[in-house]
Design a protein around this motif. Structure first.
Motif, PDB file in Angstrom:
ATOM      1  N   LEU A 121       0.560  -1.274  -0.053  1.00 50.12           N
ATOM      2  CA  LEU A 121       0.080  -0.109  -0.023  1.00 50.12           C
ATOM      3  C   LEU A 121       0.889   1.215  -0.146  1.00 50.12           C
ATOM      4  N   PRO A 122       0.555   2.447  -0.799  1.00 48.87           N
ATOM      5  CA  PRO A 122       1.179   3.528  -0.762  1.00 48.87           C
ATOM      6  C   PRO A 122       1.046   3.890   0.829  1.00 48.87           C
ATOM      7  N   ALA A 123       2.301   4.731   1.190  1.00 50.96           N
ATOM      8  CA  ALA A 123       2.108   5.302   2.562  1.00 50.96           C
ATOM      9  C   ALA A 123       0.853   6.065   2.892  1.00 50.96           C
ATOM     10  N   MET A 124       0.366   7.026   2.248  1.00 51.44           N
ATOM     11  CA  MET A 124      -0.614   7.803   2.300  1.00 51.44           C
ATOM     12  C   MET A 124      -2.105   6.924   2.616  1.00 51.44           C
ATOM     13  N   GLN A 125      -2.090   5.875   1.609  1.00 55.62           N
ATOM     14  CA  GLN A 125      -3.386   5.149   1.719  1.00 55.62           C
ATOM     15  C   GLN A 125      -3.413   4.185   2.950  1.00 55.62           C
ATOM     16  N   ALA A 126      -2.066   3.749   3.381  1.00 52.29           N
ATOM     17  CA  ALA A 126      -2.204   3.003   4.637  1.00 52.29           C
ATOM     18  C   ALA A 126      -2.471   3.790   5.943  1.00 52.29           C
ATOM     19  N   ARG A 127      -2.025   5.139   5.874  1.00 53.84           N
ATOM     20  CA  ARG A 127      -2.433   6.021   6.920  1.00 53.84           C
ATOM     21  C   ARG A 127      -4.035   6.092   7.336  1.00 53.84           C
ATOM     22  N   ALA A 128      -4.419   5.926   6.139  1.00 51.44           N
ATOM     23  CA  ALA A 128      -6.007   6.136   6.355  1.00 51.44           C
ATOM     24  C   ALA A 128      -6.781   4.767   6.746  1.00 51.44           C
ATOM     25  N   GLN A 129      -5.850   3.843   6.933  1.00 50.18           N
ATOM     26  CA  GLN A 129      -6.228   2.470   7.342  1.00 50.18           C
ATOM     27  C   GLN A 129      -5.871   2.264   8.612  1.00 50.18           C
ATOM     28  N   GLU A 130      -6.818   2.369   9.661  1.00 52.35           N
ATOM     29  CA  GLU A 130      -6.770   1.917  11.043  1.00 52.35           C
ATOM     30  C   GLU A 130      -6.229   0.635  11.299  1.00 52.35           C
ATOM     31  N   GLY A 131      -5.054   0.490  12.369  1.00 47.81           N
ATOM     32  CA  GLY A 131      -4.719  -0.922  12.751  1.00 47.81           C
ATOM     33  C   GLY A 131      -3.844  -1.674  11.966  1.00 47.81           C
ATOM     34  N   LEU A 132      -3.320  -1.411  10.687  1.00 49.00           N
ATOM     35  CA  LEU A 132      -2.675  -1.986   9.867  1.00 49.00           C
ATOM     36  C   LEU A 132      -1.089  -2.300  10.612  1.00 49.00           C
ATOM     37  N   VAL A 133      -0.580  -3.115  10.281  1.00 46.29           N
ATOM     38  CA  VAL A 133       0.767  -3.472  10.673  1.00 46.29           C
ATOM     39  C   VAL A 133       1.788  -3.385   9.555  1.00 46.29           C
ATOM     40  N   VAL A 134       3.006  -2.859   9.996  1.00 47.86           N
ATOM     41  CA  VAL A 134       4.084  -2.845   8.760  1.00 47.86           C
ATOM     42  C   VAL A 134       4.619  -4.163   8.855  1.00 47.86           C
ATOM     43  N   ALA A 135       4.436  -5.012   7.623  1.00 47.38           N
ATOM     44  CA  ALA A 135       5.117  -6.190   7.523  1.00 47.38           C
ATOM     45  C   ALA A 135       6.528  -6.185   7.058  1.00 47.38           C
ATOM     46  N   MET A 136       6.795  -5.058   6.110  1.00 44.72           N
ATOM     47  CA  MET A 136       8.103  -4.919   5.835  1.00 44.72           C
ATOM     48  C   MET A 136       8.156  -3.360   5.330  1.00 44.72           C
ATOM     49  N   PRO A 137       8.971  -2.683   5.819  1.00 46.96           N
ATOM     50  CA  PRO A 137       8.956  -1.132   5.613  1.00 46.96           C
ATOM     51  C   PRO A 137       9.511  -0.930   4.147  1.00 46.96           C
ATOM     52  N   ASN A 138       9.301   0.381   3.778  1.00 46.43           N
ATOM     53  CA  ASN A 138       9.410   0.746   2.290  1.00 46.43           C
ATOM     54  C   ASN A 138      11.076   0.746   2.173  1.00 46.43           C
ATOM     55  N   ARG A 139      11.497   0.143   0.749  1.00 46.77           N
ATOM     56  CA  ARG A 139      12.797   0.214   0.123  1.00 46.77           C
ATOM     57  C   ARG A 139      12.697   1.109  -0.881  1.00 46.77           C
ATOM     58  N   PRO A 140      14.043   1.891  -1.014  1.00 52.31           N
ATOM     59  CA  PRO A 140      14.393   2.825  -2.160  1.00 52.31           C
ATOM     60  C   PRO A 140      13.838   1.868  -3.347  1.00 52.31           C
ATOM     61  N   GLU A 141      14.175   0.510  -3.562  1.00 54.34           N
ATOM     62  CA  GLU A 141      13.597  -0.032  -4.963  1.00 54.34           C
ATOM     63  C   GLU A 141      12.458  -0.203  -5.235  1.00 54.34           C
TER      64      GLU A 141
END
Length: 293
Positions: free
Chosen positions: A237-257
Motif C-alpha cells: 500500500l502507498p504510505a498515504m493510503q495505509a495511514r487512512a487504514q486504522e490498525g494495519l501493521v507494517v510487515a516490511m518497511p519501504n525500500r528505495p527500490e
C-alpha cells in the motif's frame, strides 16, 4: 473533399442504417439525405451503400469512408474539448487522470477547489492507461515512472510514491510476519490483476515468491486495501493510503527500490489556464503535507 456536409450525411446513414434516421439526427429532410448520398457517390465514382427494403448497408468503399468520417468527427470533438479548456473563468469541467491508488492525494484537492469555485465540474479518472492530453481526453495527468517525454506536454515533478508491505492484526495472529526475504514464500499476498505489472514493487515480489503465493489479485487499489484490512493476505500500500487504514501493521518497511516518482503532466496549450494552475498548486501542497516528497 468539396463538401463536408455530404460526408457527414453519409457517416450518419452508415452509422444508423436508414435515410429517415440520418435525416432526424441531422435535422434535414430525407430527400436532402438521398441527394447528398447520390452526389457523393457520383463525385467518388463508387457505390457507398447497398439499398434494400430495410435500409442502407455500407459497401466496402462506404466502410472506408465511415472510418475517415468517424476520425474527423472525433477530431472535432477533441478540438471542442481543448477550446473549452481555454476559458479564463474558474468554471466548466476539469478532467484529471491518474494511476490507480492516488485518490487520497487527488480527491481532497479536487473537493477543496469545488468548494471554492462552485461552477467547477470535476471528472477524476483513475486508470493505468495513458489518456491523450493533446485530444482533450484529460486536462491534467498524474503519471508514474520515468519522466514523460512528449514535447507537447509540460512535465513537473510531483512527489515520490513510497510503499510498504502491510498486514492486518488478524493476518498476523494467524500467520505471523515475514522474518525476512527468505521467509516470504510461506506467506500469502495481495497482487496485481496483471501478473506482468510494471510496478517496481510488484516485480520485486514476483521475483521472490512463487505465483501461487499471490492468492488475491485485483486491479483496484481500494479492493487491495480492503483485502489486506480483512486479513486475506499481506500486500503493498502507498504510505498515504495505509495511514487512512486504522490498525494495519507494517510487515516490511519501504525500500528505495520500491519507490516510484510521480509527475504532473499538462498539455502546453492548456497549462496556463486558471483552473489547471489552481489544481496543480493544490495537489502540490497536499503532496508536501502528506510527506511524500
Amino acid at each position: 473533399m468539396e463538401s463536408w456536409d455530404e460526408v457527414r450525411t453519409a457517416y450518419q446513414v452508415a452509422r444508423i442504417g436508414t435515410v429517415s434516421g440520418a435525416a432526424e439526427v441531422l435535422g434535414v429532410h430525407h430527400a436532402t439525405v438521398i441527394r447528398h448520398i447520390d452526389a457523393l457517390e457520383a463525385r467518388l465514382g463508387a457505390k457507398l451503400f447497398q439499398r434494400h427494403p430495410r435500409g442502407y448497408t455500407a459497401t466496402e468503399a462506404g466502410q472506408e469512408l465511415l472510418k475517415v468520417a468517424r476520425a474527423t468527427e472525433d477530431q472535432f470533438a477533441h478540438l471542442a474539448a481543448r477550446i473549452t479548456g481555454t476559458t479564463t473563468e474558474i468554471s466548466g469541467e476539469l478532467v484529471v487522470t491518474s494511476i490507480p491508488g492516488l485518490s487520497e492525494l487527488v480527491t481532497p484537492a479536487l473537493v477543496r477547489l469545488q468548494a471554492e469555485h462552485p461552477g467547477l465540474r470535476v471528472r477524476y479518472l483513475s486508470d493505468p492507461r495513458l489518456f491523450r492530453l493533446e485530444y482533450g481526453e484529460a486536462h491534467v495527468a498524474i503519471r508514474a515512472g520515468g519522466r514523460p517525454q512528449d514535447p507537447d506536454n509540460v512535465v513537473q515533478p510531483l512527489c515520490t510514491r513510497r510503499v510498504a508491505l502491510y498486514a492486518s492484526p488478524a493476518y498476523v495472529a494467524a500467520h505471523g510476519l515475514p522474518e525476512g526475504e527468505d521467509d516470504l514464500g510461506r506467506h500469502r499476498f495481495v497482487g496485481p490483476a496483471d501478473p506482468e505489472s510494471r510496478a517496481t514493487f510488484h516485480r520485486w515480489l514476483a521475483e521472490r515468491v512463487p505465483e501461487e503465493a499471490i492468492t488475491f489479485r485485483t486491479n483496484e487499489a481500494n479492493v487491495a486495501a480492503d483485502a489486506i484490512r480483512a486479513g486475506a493476505a499481506i500486500g503493498f500500500l502507498p504510505a498515504m493510503q495505509a495511514r487512512a487504514q486504522e490498525g494495519l501493521v507494517v510487515a516490511m518497511p519501504n525500500r528505495p527500490e520500491w519507490e516510484t516518482p510521480l509527475w504532473l503532466v499538462t498539455h502546453v496549450d492548456l497549462h496556463r489556464t486558471p483552473r489547471i494552475q489552481l489544481f496543480l498548486k493544490a495537489v502540490k501542497e497536499d503532496a508536501k503535507r502528506c510527506g511524500m516528497d
